[in-house]
Each structure stands twice: as C-alpha cells, then as structure tokens.
Motif scaffolding. Sequence first.
Motif, PDB file in Angstrom:
ATOM      1  N   GLY A 164     -45.469  35.044 -38.847  1.00 32.41           N
ATOM      2  CA  GLY A 164     -45.207  35.996 -37.784  1.00 32.41           C
ATOM      3  C   GLY A 164     -45.047  35.360 -36.428  1.00 32.41           C
ATOM      4  N   CYS A 165     -44.454  36.130 -35.524  1.00 30.01           N
ATOM      5  CA  CYS A 165     -44.448  35.770 -34.110  1.00 30.01           C
ATOM      6  C   CYS A 165     -44.735  37.033 -33.314  1.00 30.01           C
ATOM      7  N   ALA A 166     -45.478  36.872 -32.223  1.00 35.27           N
ATOM      8  CA  ALA A 166     -45.827  37.991 -31.344  1.00 35.27           C
ATOM      9  C   ALA A 166     -45.330  37.667 -29.944  1.00 35.27           C
ATOM     10  N   ILE A 167     -44.696  38.646 -29.313  1.00 34.08           N
ATOM     11  CA  ILE A 167     -44.105  38.463 -27.989  1.00 34.08           C
ATOM     12  C   ILE A 167     -44.847  39.360 -27.005  1.00 34.08           C
TER      13      ILE A 167
ATOM     14  N   ASP B  11     -46.351  33.762 -29.706  1.00 32.86           N
ATOM     15  CA  ASP B  11     -47.408  33.188 -30.542  1.00 32.86           C
ATOM     16  C   ASP B  11     -46.984  33.224 -32.004  1.00 32.86           C
ATOM     17  N   PHE B  12     -46.967  32.062 -32.649  1.00 32.79           N
ATOM     18  CA  PHE B  12     -46.684  31.967 -34.076  1.00 32.79           C
ATOM     19  C   PHE B  12     -48.002  31.913 -34.840  1.00 32.79           C
ATOM     20  N   LYS B  13     -48.064  32.633 -35.974  1.00 35.31           N
ATOM     21  CA  LYS B  13     -49.217  32.565 -36.861  1.00 35.31           C
ATOM     22  C   LYS B  13     -48.750  32.784 -38.296  1.00 35.31           C
TER      23      LYS B  13
ATOM     24  N   PHE C 199     -46.108  29.359 -27.187  1.00 36.74           N
ATOM     25  CA  PHE C 199     -45.121  28.831 -26.259  1.00 36.74           C
ATOM     26  C   PHE C 199     -44.975  29.801 -25.093  1.00 36.74           C
ATOM     27  N   ASN C 200     -44.918  29.300 -23.884  1.00 41.85           N
ATOM     28  CA  ASN C 200     -44.570  30.130 -22.732  1.00 41.85           C
ATOM     29  C   ASN C 200     -43.066  30.388 -22.765  1.00 41.85           C
TER      30      ASN C 200
ATOM     31  N   ILE D  58     -37.133  29.576 -27.485  1.00 42.77           N
ATOM     32  CA  ILE D  58     -38.491  29.499 -26.936  1.00 42.77           C
ATOM     33  C   ILE D  58     -39.291  28.406 -27.611  1.00 42.77           C
ATOM     34  N   GLY D  59     -39.200  28.287 -28.923  1.00 47.91           N
ATOM     35  CA  GLY D  59     -39.969  27.256 -29.599  1.00 47.91           C
ATOM     36  C   GLY D  59     -39.737  27.271 -31.095  1.00 47.91           C
TER      37      GLY D  59
END
Length: 301
Positions: free
Chosen positions: A178-181, A187-189, A203-204, A234-235
């Motif tokens: 997942g990624c959360a914005i 944020d990757f988890k 990542f900012n 972003i990353g």
Amino acid sequence: MKFTGKINEPSKMTVTSPGDWTQTKGPVVNLRVALDGKSASFTPSENGLYEFRCSSAPEAFEVQVGGTAPEPQPIPDPDPDVPPTPEPTPQEGILWDSNINGKWNDGNKREITVKQGSQQPDDKSIFVAASGSPKLVVDGNGVAHLVAGSGGVDNLSLKLRSRHQEGGDCANRFGGHGCAIDSSTVDFKTETCHNEHTGSKSFNHGVNIGTSWHRVDFTCKDTKVSCVIDGKKIGEHTVSISHGTKEKCDQNSYFWIRLNNSDHGRIYVMAKNYNSKLSLDFMFEPSKNSIALRNVRLVAV
C-alpha cells in the motif's frame, strides 16, 4: 461513426436497438441516456475527441469537438540498411475502469453501502467495508465520493495485491502492498497479515494537497512499488512479496481505496492483480468527510 460537435451544444447519438451506453474516451461528461436505451446525448464543455459505445452497436461513436485531428501521414517504406526498431511490450490490458466496469458515468445517481455485484474472483464488483458507516456515493457523471467517519480527511490509502478478506491463516490472507497520501508525505507499507505491517518507507511529496483535483499513479511490479503525483515521481521502494505471490493473486486478489480519519472506510474492487498500476484522480473533501474520485483505472504492467 464519426461526427463533429460544438462546445455547450448538445450532441445526440442513436441506435436501432436498446443497449447499455458508456463513455470510453475524452473529458468526462454527463451522458444522458433515453429511457428506451436507443439514444444518448451529452453537452461538451471543452474541446477534445469524445468516444462512446452502446452494447447493441458494433461501432463506437466518435465526436470531435473544437477541430479535427490532423490527417495521418503515409508511412514510408523501411530502409533495408537500417535495422527495425523493436516494438515495445504492449500492456496486458485494462483490469478495471470506473466508467467501463463501475459505470460511474451512466447518469444514475446512487449509493453503495454494502456491495455492488456478487464479489466473485475477478467479477469487477465493488464492496464497501470497515468502520465509520462507509458509503460510495456515485454522482452518475464519472465522479464518486468515498464517505466515512468524522474529522475531515487524514489521508488517502491505496492497496494492491490484497487478499485481506480471504480467511484462514496469514499465508492465505496477505494484506497487500500500500501507499498512503497525506498533506506532506507518501508512506509505503506492506501488510503481511491483518494489522501486521513491514517494509515502511516515507517520502516527502512537495505537492500542495488541498481541496483540488490531483492525479496519482501507484505501481506494483515484482518487488518494486512506486508513486507518482501530478506527473511527479515521489519515490520507489523495494518490498517483500511474502505470501502475496503471483500464484495466490491469480487465484483471487483485489485492490482497495481507503479514506482515513476517525475511521477507515474503504471500497474493495474485485479485479485480480499482481503486476499492475492503479491510477485515479482524487480530491480531499474534509467538510464532507469524504474523498472525491474519478477516472479510476487499474492496468496490468
């Protein structure tokens, strides 16, 4: 079937037999379908090439608004002394589309509070889950709103390769990547099992996430996940496949879109995915405890 249209003037399409109408290309419009299913019309507000299909017609309707596309130029004969350029590997295809499969632009306003469809493997259906009395409000013009909880909007969470609802032990219900914005970070988890997270990376993003539309592309390919917002990468992060193997994902898997605030309302979409890219437009709506969504598309990569 091709014809031209004008901005702010209705364009009408007709067929001889009733069918289901969908928009397949162009800026999203409010497609008005007649009760008998034999005609549909729309009023464009911007230039572009619009395409529509009716299930009872063999050809698509193409409507050019604001000028025509340039005439194709003849392709010259290849130079025998120059080796041909290798063809790029084609995409395997669209796995799910909010207008094609979800019919978010069919002109019918509705709310999905439990499910739409039967939730069988890869049947393209939607179900709503988690806390905060979540619901998906479909406007009928291509836009839907994920509503849940209270306290505005903390972040938008996306998940691929999910088998979260499969039951059994953790080896059978891999949560997914997942990624959360939120307002400042991505944020990757990886969720190896329910509420068990590994491989976190932040990542900012440097994007002004306010109450306006943004575009996100979240890609999961082999052991790499990456996020692009408004065309800005972003990353990228390396993940462990763990129990989310291709074999398991081919049996059954789905993606989710989640709103996080005081609660965690989300929709699951039953579309098998392993290597794929989830793309969508989103807009935070904190005053309504919702996130607006449009042009949601999952494509194999």
